[in-house]
Design an enzyme around this catalytic site. Structure first.
Site, short mmCIF file in Angstrom:
data_model
loop_
_atom_site.label_atom_id
_atom_site.label_comp_id
_atom_site.label_asym_id
_atom_site.label_seq_id
_atom_site.Cartn_x
_atom_site.Cartn_y
_atom_site.Cartn_z
N TRP A 208 -15.83 13.12 8.99
CA TRP A 208 -15.35 11.76 8.78
C TRP A 208 -13.83 11.70 8.79
O TRP A 208 -13.24 10.80 9.39
CB TRP A 208 -15.93 11.24 7.48
CG TRP A 208 -15.82 9.76 7.19
CD1 TRP A 208 -15.71 9.21 5.95
CD2 TRP A 208 -15.85 8.65 8.11
NE1 TRP A 208 -15.67 7.83 6.06
CE2 TRP A 208 -15.75 7.47 7.36
CE3 TRP A 208 -15.93 8.56 9.50
CZ2 TRP A 208 -15.73 6.20 7.95
CZ3 TRP A 208 -15.91 7.30 10.10
CH2 TRP A 208 -15.81 6.14 9.32
N LYS B 67 -27.04 4.90 -2.05
CA LYS B 67 -27.74 4.80 -0.76
C LYS B 67 -28.09 6.18 -0.21
O LYS B 67 -29.10 6.34 0.50
CB LYS B 67 -26.90 4.00 0.24
CG LYS B 67 -25.52 4.58 0.54
CD LYS B 67 -25.49 5.46 1.76
CE LYS B 67 -24.10 6.03 1.99
NZ LYS B 67 -24.02 6.88 3.19
N SER C 41 -21.21 3.64 8.53
CA SER C 41 -20.31 4.29 9.49
C SER C 41 -20.68 5.76 9.66
O SER C 41 -20.52 6.56 8.73
CB SER C 41 -18.86 4.20 8.99
OG SER C 41 -18.77 4.57 7.62
N THR D 29 -28.11 4.37 6.64
CA THR D 29 -28.38 5.73 6.16
C THR D 29 -29.88 6.02 6.06
O THR D 29 -30.31 7.16 6.22
CB THR D 29 -27.70 5.95 4.79
OG1 THR D 29 -26.36 5.48 4.85
CG2 THR D 29 -27.68 7.41 4.42
#
Length: 330
Positions: free
Chosen positions: A12, A189, A136, A246
């Site tokens: 990331w 999540k 993302s 996710t």
């Protein structure tokens, strides 16, 4: 354009550094691992965490903290949650006025703190800080596919300013002043993605997945409100958006953990093969503990914890959830 120090060269961090470098910002990607830096500079790729993506020609890569942060307008911390505390401690000691954003998601092991709570230990009250979070995947951002995320900060003016600086045609940002809600959505999540992976791996179908996502969102909202977050935040990118991605995306590491657990594989074997951090595995126990302290009911999260600890088989966990006492939906 801004001078940005991206601290942490995982998938990331590298994706964001590459994206902002290609959009005209002066970006320096920093890592503590000297061999990794040398490898990236030599090959102009991050083969360990983001293979087959060419790094932008203007992206600087260094192990020198002063080179990264000395003239920066913003530090963007892209370490796992476990690396947030030492990185913030160093910034506070050497560059105490430097504004900070972080992209790590989850609770800190041991303390059970959210990232903004860790940041409060080190950053002076007037120093800008916030979280970048939302649906993302690093791989997609790295290749320039469109993406929208949230910049959450207790200081809305700070959030709006950095949204204006960091937004570009392939990466849209929205400002939000509910950092508690945004970080709870980001943390929990990952746990629910493990549950969705288990359900998919057992072949329970799309109806079951939709139910898990919907009831999982209710769990996130209950915990968020108990900690002072707002329910409306969880209806946006930092909650529903990130949860859907996710739980359904094939690039989700946490979903892959659930799929493998459904196959009967051991957690140790799964994590070794994964090669990356699956934050949901590290977060689940803390979420269960904090929920219990606050009297918040989170049955899906508790079931995931039982599976991860080996006290419950995946199929039995789903059956246990389906046969719970009936109640009103809201």
């Amino acid at each position: 354009m801004s001078r940005i120090a991206v601290l942490g060269a995982g998938a990331w961090g590298t994706a964001l550094a590459n994206s902002y470098s290609s959009s005209g910002h002066a970006v320096t990607l920093w890592s503590i691992e000297a061999d990794h830096i040398a490898e990236m500079n030599a090959e102009r790729q991050n083969r360990r965490y983001l293979p087959d993506i060419d790094l932008h020609a203007q992206l600087a890569i260094t192990g020198d903290f002063a080179q990264a942060c000395g003239n920066a307008d913003l530090a963007l911390i892209a370490t796992p949650v476990s690396g947030l505390r030492p990185t913030l401690k160093r910034i506070a000691a050497e560059y105490p006025a430097l504004p900070v954003l972080w992209v790590c998601k989850g609770f800190e092991a041991g303390t059970g703190k959210l990232p903004h709570e860790v940041a409060a230990e080190f950053l002076a009250p007037g120093v800008g800080r916030g979280a970048l979070t939302g649906p993302s995947f690093a791989q997609e951002v790295a290749v320039g596919l469109p993406c929208a995320i949230t910049l959450a900060s207790p200081d809305l003016a700070f959030a709006r300013y950095w949204v204006s600086q960091l937004i570009h045609p392939r990466l849209r940002l929205y400002a939000n002043d509910d950092i508690v809600g945004a970080e709870i959505g980001a943390a929990v999540k990952n746990v629910l993605a493990i549950a969705a992976g288990i359900s998919d791996g057992l072949g329970f179908g799309l109806n079951a997945r939709a139910a898990l996502i919907t009831r999982g969102l209710a769990e996130i909202a209950r915990l968020s409100e108990a900690l002072g977050g707002r329910r409306d935040t969880l209806m946006g990118l930092a909650g529903m958006g990130d949860l859907i991605l996710t739980c359904t995306g094939d690039l989700s590491r946490n979903r892959r953990v659930g799929l493998s657990l459904a196959e009967g594989r051991s957690l140790a074997e799964i994590l070794t093969e994964l090669g990356h951090v699956a934050e949901g595995v590290l977060t689940t126990e803390t979420v269960v503990q904090r929920a219990a302290q606050l009297g918040v009911e989170m049955p899906i999260t508790e079931a995931v914890q039982e599976v991860l600890c080996g006290r419950l088989k995946p199929r039995d966990a789903v059956e246990q959830l389906m046969t719970r006492e009936t109640r009103l939906e809201n």
